[in-house]
Design a protein around this motif. Structure first.
Motif, PDB file in Angstrom:
ATOM      1  N   ASN A 188      45.472  35.355  43.163  1.00  0.00           N
ATOM      2  CA  ASN A 188      45.804  36.702  43.161  1.00  0.00           C
ATOM      3  C   ASN A 188      44.906  37.010  41.937  1.00  0.00           C
ATOM      4  OD1 ASN A 188      47.131  38.884  42.637  1.00  0.00           O
ATOM      5  ND2 ASN A 188      48.951  38.324  41.557  1.00  0.00           N
ATOM      6  N   GLU A 189      44.350  37.380  42.408  1.00  0.00           N
ATOM      7  CA  GLU A 189      42.683  37.571  41.541  1.00  0.00           C
ATOM      8  C   GLU A 189      42.839  38.984  40.421  1.00  0.00           C
ATOM      9  OE1 GLU A 189      38.761  35.941  41.864  1.00  0.00           O
ATOM     10  OE2 GLU A 189      39.630  36.122  44.352  1.00  0.00           O
ATOM     11  N   VAL A 190      43.414  38.811  39.535  1.00  0.00           N
ATOM     12  CA  VAL A 190      43.275  40.400  38.748  1.00  0.00           C
ATOM     13  C   VAL A 190      41.682  40.339  37.267  1.00  0.00           C
ATOM     14  CG1 VAL A 190      44.093  42.174  37.565  1.00  0.00           C
ATOM     15  CG2 VAL A 190      45.712  40.820  39.094  1.00  0.00           C
ATOM     16  N   ALA A 191      41.301  41.398  37.530  1.00  0.00           N
ATOM     17  CA  ALA A 191      40.257  41.728  36.009  1.00  0.00           C
ATOM     18  C   ALA A 191      40.714  43.093  35.713  1.00  0.00           C
ATOM     19  CB  ALA A 191      38.974  41.696  36.919  1.00  0.00           C
TER      20      ALA A 191
ATOM     21  N   LEU B 194      31.659  41.660  40.930  1.00  0.00           N
ATOM     22  CA  LEU B 194      32.724  42.649  42.151  1.00  0.00           C
ATOM     23  C   LEU B 194      33.601  43.119  41.965  1.00  0.00           C
ATOM     24  CD1 LEU B 194      33.430  42.890  45.116  1.00  0.00           C
ATOM     25  CD2 LEU B 194      34.305  40.619  45.083  1.00  0.00           C
ATOM     26  N   MET B 195      34.695  42.062  40.744  1.00  0.00           N
ATOM     27  CA  MET B 195      35.537  42.543  40.731  1.00  0.00           C
ATOM     28  C   MET B 195      35.578  43.062  38.880  1.00  0.00           C
ATOM     29  SD  MET B 195      38.531  39.602  40.979  1.00  0.00           S
ATOM     30  CE  MET B 195      39.133  40.707  40.359  1.00  0.00           C
ATOM     31  N   GLY B 196      34.576  43.014  37.977  1.00  0.00           N
ATOM     32  CA  GLY B 196      33.652  43.870  36.938  1.00  0.00           C
ATOM     33  C   GLY B 196      32.851  44.929  36.950  1.00  0.00           C
ATOM     34  N   ALA B 197      32.745  45.368  38.450  1.00  0.00           N
ATOM     35  CA  ALA B 197      32.008  46.606  38.268  1.00  0.00           C
ATOM     36  C   ALA B 197      33.645  47.344  38.907  1.00  0.00           C
ATOM     37  CB  ALA B 197      31.151  46.383  39.528  1.00  0.00           C
ATOM     38  N   GLY B 198      34.949  46.687  39.791  1.00  0.00           N
ATOM     39  CA  GLY B 198      35.788  47.519  40.347  1.00  0.00           C
ATOM     40  C   GLY B 198      37.065  47.944  39.010  1.00  0.00           C
ATOM     41  N   SER B 199      36.848  47.153  38.673  1.00  0.00           N
ATOM     42  CA  SER B 199      37.690  47.415  36.854  1.00  0.00           C
ATOM     43  C   SER B 199      36.755  47.943  35.279  1.00  0.00           C
ATOM     44  CB  SER B 199      37.671  45.677  36.381  1.00  0.00           C
ATOM     45  OG  SER B 199      36.754  45.079  35.670  1.00  0.00           O
TER      46      SER B 199
ATOM     47  N   ASP C 238      42.130  53.307  24.323  1.00  0.00           N
ATOM     48  CA  ASP C 238      41.964  52.485  25.418  1.00  0.00           C
ATOM     49  C   ASP C 238      42.412  53.182  26.233  1.00  0.00           C
ATOM     50  OD1 ASP C 238      40.794  50.318  23.649  1.00  0.00           O
ATOM     51  OD2 ASP C 238      42.325  49.149  23.531  1.00  0.00           O
ATOM     52  N   TYR C 239      41.469  52.919  27.653  1.00  0.00           N
ATOM     53  CA  TYR C 239      41.773  53.785  28.447  1.00  0.00           C
ATOM     54  C   TYR C 239      41.582  52.813  29.196  1.00  0.00           C
ATOM     55  CZ  TYR C 239      41.566  58.054  27.118  1.00  0.00           C
ATOM     56  OH  TYR C 239      41.191  59.387  26.608  1.00  0.00           O
ATOM     57  N   GLU C 240      42.537  51.608  30.177  1.00  0.00           N
ATOM     58  CA  GLU C 240      42.733  50.671  31.069  1.00  0.00           C
ATOM     59  C   GLU C 240      41.929  50.502  32.288  1.00  0.00           C
ATOM     60  OE1 GLU C 240      45.308  46.669  32.105  1.00  0.00           O
ATOM     61  OE2 GLU C 240      44.605  46.824  29.433  1.00  0.00           O
ATOM     62  N   GLY C 241      41.461  49.730  33.453  1.00  0.00           N
ATOM     63  CA  GLY C 241      41.327  49.565  34.329  1.00  0.00           C
ATOM     64  C   GLY C 241      41.553  48.535  35.033  1.00  0.00           C
ATOM     65  N   GLU C 242      41.856  48.062  36.431  1.00  0.00           N
ATOM     66  CA  GLU C 242      42.071  46.743  36.630  1.00  0.00           C
ATOM     67  C   GLU C 242      41.329  46.937  38.772  1.00  0.00           C
ATOM     68  OE1 GLU C 242      46.433  45.489  36.974  1.00  0.00           O
ATOM     69  OE2 GLU C 242      46.161  45.672  39.043  1.00  0.00           O
ATOM     70  N   TYR C 243      40.875  45.996  38.703  1.00  0.00           N
ATOM     71  CA  TYR C 243      40.408  45.860  40.461  1.00  0.00           C
ATOM     72  C   TYR C 243      41.324  44.557  40.425  1.00  0.00           C
ATOM     73  CZ  TYR C 243      37.853  45.326  44.215  1.00  0.00           C
ATOM     74  OH  TYR C 243      37.800  45.271  45.985  1.00  0.00           O
ATOM     75  N   ARG C 244      42.141  44.644  41.825  1.00  0.00           N
ATOM     76  CA  ARG C 244      43.097  43.198  41.950  1.00  0.00           C
ATOM     77  C   ARG C 244      42.127  43.168  43.524  1.00  0.00           C
ATOM     78  NH1 ARG C 244      48.222  41.979  40.683  1.00  0.00           N
ATOM     79  NH2 ARG C 244      47.771  43.243  39.127  1.00  0.00           N
ATOM     80  N   VAL C 245      42.191  41.329  43.854  1.00  0.00           N
ATOM     81  CA  VAL C 245      41.933  40.874  44.989  1.00  0.00           C
ATOM     82  C   VAL C 245      43.681  40.055  45.028  1.00  0.00           C
ATOM     83  CG1 VAL C 245      40.477  39.582  46.455  1.00  0.00           C
ATOM     84  CG2 VAL C 245      39.783  41.006  45.238  1.00  0.00           C
ATOM     85  N   ASP C 246      44.415  40.495  46.627  1.00  0.00           N
ATOM     86  CA  ASP C 246      45.813  40.134  46.115  1.00  0.00           C
ATOM     87  C   ASP C 246      46.216  39.347  47.725  1.00  0.00           C
ATOM     88  OD1 ASP C 246      46.552  42.026  46.344  1.00  0.00           O
ATOM     89  OD2 ASP C 246      48.301  43.135  45.012  1.00  0.00           O
ATOM     90  N   TRP C 247      45.064  39.822  49.020  1.00  0.00           N
ATOM     91  CA  TRP C 247      45.523  39.532  50.166  1.00  0.00           C
ATOM     92  C   TRP C 247      44.759  38.190  50.651  1.00  0.00           C
ATOM     93  CZ3 TRP C 247      42.285  44.108  47.520  1.00  0.00           C
ATOM     94  CH2 TRP C 247      41.002  43.520  48.065  1.00  0.00           C
ATOM     95  N   THR C 248      44.546  37.851  50.520  1.00  0.00           N
ATOM     96  CA  THR C 248      44.007  36.343  50.651  1.00  0.00           C
ATOM     97  C   THR C 248      44.938  34.799  51.117  1.00  0.00           C
ATOM     98  OG1 THR C 248      43.379  35.024  49.006  1.00  0.00           O
ATOM     99  CG2 THR C 248      41.761  36.382  49.693  1.00  0.00           C
TER     100      THR C 248
END
Length: 875
Positions: free
Chosen positions: A601-604, A675-680, A698-708
């Motif tokens: 479960n990758e979360v950036a 990949l994930m840095g750009a998304g977040s 602080d405006y927070e953004g997240e990019y997640r890959v949790d489908w593998t």
């Protein structure tokens, strides 16, 4: 005392320094000259001008410098320094930047002597004194040519996504004004040194530090008994001892036994040698093919010598092989490789406060500063909120700085002494301590039909992972998953074992298992092509992955895989032209996942923060992300995404990575930073825009890959009778085709054509530099480099020179073709480029050598047999 002229002023320095470099850095405040290998003079990072000539200062003794005129970059006229900074930044002639100031000094000396008559060939020969692990020298030579001809390109700041522009901090890095950790000093700072093991497998009977403590200037000596809480660290398994205690057992020669803290680095290192250790020596277990069957554990307190086993199968391999028109049965052997990043590992820890308010601020060059923070807090037995880690962009890593090196030791010393402590490894210590690329033995049996279409593959792999887990199980898992390369095969049976031994630890290294597997797979394909009677290009064309078809472990490929075909087509004209010209030509095609995948479960996360305007000018904008800048350009990616989304001047942006916000995403590895840095960062910018970009928020953004899904999950589901339909092992893949053109008479490589599908090139200039540097590293992997261990577990290469890294004069031109086959559902279509860069190279070189000599190569490196693995360990 020695008296000489430094940058136009008369100075004196102590004769106690071992060389001029130490005097410059430790006494005279000069930091542009970097220490990459002192005192061996093999990297060129410490080059200065002595009486107008370029000299490596780590091989210049204090007695020889008396009366000389020494000039460093700090002493050159501002306009001249700016010109060099502009040229190197504008040409993309740097990545991590650690080696660059030394190269700039050499460039000045060459131009002062030769002026506009300086040729590229001359420059490449004289730059042989310098190692650059990042760039492949191509853009470096571009910058030297531009300076010699007085045609320095205009510096262009990067715009939004897809624009060319200089690297973030590129000018400062070029001329050495952006500090690395070893350039940093704070008031009251002490220096630490480590006492390493002398035997790869031995019981520690006693440690005597009395002689070290008696040395003037020594503050303290710490051993494992001084660790308050957790004694082991690790990225996946906490199995790596911070120090081996009395009563414990060493498991490799990079094990730490003691930390010495003193007033100066020189004293600390001298004292570390005075720490005496009594050993009960045992025979090391260093043969990976035998340790896996041994009931005796190779590693202290760990049961079993099999770190992991990765398996999967599809179809009926036996039947398909029996009915195949053509088959290949071959064993391939790859070698252990040293990362050879130019900046040795360095950490600075600064304590503050008292009692329960005590805290620690740690400057780390690691690839995962949140992991560093958590392991340091666990070691000290304190809440992680009392430890803050800040990334200081490091001088190269390539995976070799994922695991903690001296962060825990530095933090422990600072915590106990109550004073700032810095520990910087010597090159020799670095070579011993950090993980290497896995050597892997691979047996392939493969078949195809009469038209060259692959029908079946069976693969068995054994990799030497050394004693501690690091990410060894993931490397072998990745090698297994990528065993079929970017090709469609209906029947597959793969097994990959990671063995624990007392050799050097092996872990992450650019390519991460795909390099090894695809060297073998490309060799198999070329052998089948000869049997079928078709070209290397044609057999790849007939088998390349396509959308909707099943790849390797069972994943149905999406439209992102169109990049494989596009790369193959992009190099065909060069391939055909070289063949028609009578050249010896080799082709390699590769794929490499981006991200961790395999069920992780990758979360950036990222934060965008607007500061107050100053003197009527717009306020600065902080962009915080969770990735390590190590030369690959992730800070520039973050900057460009912010420019793209916010429409602001790139020079307003400050990119920051520290643990003051909970953004951590594990290690910067697997091409997932872009990949994930750009998304977040994109998500954080969108949050800011939605709220009007208010100051102080602080405006927070997240990019997640949790489908593998992992190979184990897939296997378990199949065994339970509930097979996963269309499993997704990896979210994203990059692709690359490389053509190696060789002179059939001399065997010299004349050119490499490299077509790389990056999905979307965030900054084309940086992408080109990544590919050129990767090809350089891949050619070394294919032909010359290695880091073998002997029967005692001791590495046979102890210097940078013996690694046999390709020098500038031997680096062929690289024609880069950027392919952009967008990845569906990826931010901007990004795939990444760092990992795939050298996956096809070794196979292409092997095919070119076959064309030139008729010889098939099954072992790496192909031209320097002394850097191959010890044969008796693998038979």
């Amino acid at each position: 005392m020695s008296e000489f002229t430094l940058n136009g002023s008369s100075v004196t320095a102590s004769d106690d320094h071992p060389h001029l470099l130490a005097a410059l850095r430790e006494e005279l405040g000069i930091t542009s000259a970097k220490d990459g290998c002192s005192p061996t003079g093999q990297c060129g990072c410490c080059t200065v001008l002595i009486d107008g000539k370029a000299r490596v200062s780590c091989q210049t003794s204090m007695e020889k410098i008396a009366g000389k005129d020494v000039v460093t970059l700090e002493g050159l006229p501002t306009a001249e320094v700016d010109r060099y900074a502009d040229a190197f930044a504008a040409c993309g002639a740097l990545q991590c930047g650690f080696c660059t100031p030394g190269i700039v000094v050499r460039t000045k000396a060459l131009i002062d002597k030769n002026g506009s008559e300086l040729t590229r060939e001359q420059a490449s020969r004289h730059l042989g004194a310098h190692l650059c692990r990042c760039t492949g020298y191509i853009k470096v030579l571009d910058a030297v040519e531009a300076l010699a001809q007085d045609v320095v390109p205009v510096v262009v700041q990067p715009g939004g996504v897809g624009s060319r522009g200089i690297k973030y901090e590129g000018r400062e890095l070029s001329i050495g004004t952006r500090d690395f950790i070893d350039d940093m000093t704070v008031a009251g700072m002490l220096h630490g040194a480590l006492r390493l093991a002398e035997h790869a497998r031995a019981d520690i009977v006693a440690i005597d530090a009395s002689a070290a403590l008696d040395l003037a200037g020594v503050t303290a000596v710490f051993t494992a008994d001084d660790i308050p809480a957790a004694r082991r660290v690790g990225i996946i398994h906490k199995d790596w001892p911070i120090m081996i205690p009395v009563g414990g057992r060493t498991s490799y020669l990079g094990d730490v036994l003691a930390i010495v803290v003193a007033d100066t680095r020189q004293i600390a290192r001298a004292a570390a040698e005075l720490v005496t250790v009594e050993y009960d020596v045992h025979e090391p277990m260093v043969d990976p093919v035998r340790v896996i069957d041994s009931s005796e554990p190779a590693v202290w307190e760990l049961d079993g010598n099999v770190l992991s086993t990765s398996t999967y199968s599809r179809g009926d391999v036996d039947s398909a092989l029996a009915s195949a028109a053509f088959t290949v049965d071959e064993t391939f052997q790859t070698q252990r490789i040293e990362h050879a990043f130019l900046e040795p590992e360095s950490t600075l820890a600064v304590p503050s406060g008292d009692g329960d308010d005590r805290s620690l601020y740690v400057y780390s060059g690691g690839q995962g500063i949140w992991d560093d923070r958590n392991d340091i807090a666990a070691m000290l037995g304190i809440d992680s909120r009392r430890v803050t880690t800040e990334l200081v962009s490091n001088g190269g890593a390539f995976g070799g700085k994922e695991d903690m090196s001296n962060q825990a030791h530095t933090a422990l010393a600072a915590w106990h002494t109550g004073r700032p402590v810095k520990i910087t490894l010597s090159r020799e210590e670095s070579l011993l301590m950090h993980p290497k690329r896995h050597p892997i033995k691979m047996h392939y049996r493969a078949g195809c039909d009469a038209d060259g279409k692959l029908t079946a593959i069976r693969v068995r792999m054994i990799g030497d992972s050394g004693p501690y887990a690091s990410v060894g199980m993931k490397v072998l898992e990745r090698a297994a998953g990528h065993a079929t390369g970017p090709y469609l095969v209906g029947n597959v049976d793969v097994e990959a074992i990671a063995a624990r031994t007392n050799n050097s630890v092996c872990g992450a290294f650019r390519g991460f298992g795909a390099n090894q597997a695809q060297f073998a797979m490309e060799g198999v394909l070329d052998r089948l092509a000869e049997q079928v009677g078709i070209s290397g290009w044609e057999i790849r064309s007939r088998n390349v992955v396509v959308p909707g078809e099943v790849w390797g472990p069972g994943q149905t490929m999406d439209d992102g895989c169109l990049g494989a075909r596009q790369c193959l087509d992009a190099v065909k004209p060069a391939y055909d032209d070289a063949v028609a010209a009578g050249k010896s030509v080799g082709l390699g095609l590769g794929l490499k996942n981006s991200g961790l995948g395999n069920g992780f479960n990758e979360v950036a996360r990222a934060v965008v923060h607007f500061l107050e305007p100053v003197d009527g000018a717009p306020g600065r904008v902080e962009v915080r992300h969770c990735w390590t800048e190590m030369g690959q350009g992730i800070h520039t990616v973050a900057q460009q995404v912010a420019v793209e989304e916010l429409g602001i001047d790139p020079q307003r942006i400050d990119v920051i990575v520290d643990s003051t916000r909970e953004l951590g995403a594990g290690q910067t590895t697997g091409s997932r930073g872009t990949l994930m840095g750009a998304g977040s960062v994109k998500a954080a910018c969108e949050a800011a825009i939605g709220d009007g970009c208010q100051v102080g928020v602080d405006y927070e953004g997240e990019y997640r890959v949790d489908w593998t899904q992992s190979l184990a999950q897939i296997a378990d589901a199949k065994a339970a009778g509930r097979p996963i339909e269309n499993p997704i092992i990896h979210s994203t893949f990059g692709y690359a085709a490389q053509v190696v053109v060789m002179d059939p008479d001399t065997g010299d490589i004349e050119k490499v054509v490299a077509a790389h599908d990056v999905g979307r090139a965030v900054n084309p200039m940086l992408c080109e530099g990544q590919i050129e540097g990767a090809v350089h590293m891949g050619l070394g992997y294919a032909m010359t480099e290695g880091f073998p261990c002997d029967e005692t577990g001791f590495p046979t290469n102890t210097t940078l020179k013996s690694l046999d890294i390709i020098r500038p004069k031997d680096m062929p031109p690289v024609d880069v073709i950027l392919v952009e086959a967008a990845q569906p559902d990826s931010p901007y279509g990004i795939k990444g480029v760092g990992e795939i860069g050298l996956v096809p190279t070794a196979g292409a070189v092997a095919a070119a050598i076959r064309a030139a000599t008729g010889e098939w190569h099954t072992e790496l490196p192909m031209r320097n047999e002394s850097n191959r693995e010890r044969a008796s360990a693998w038979t």
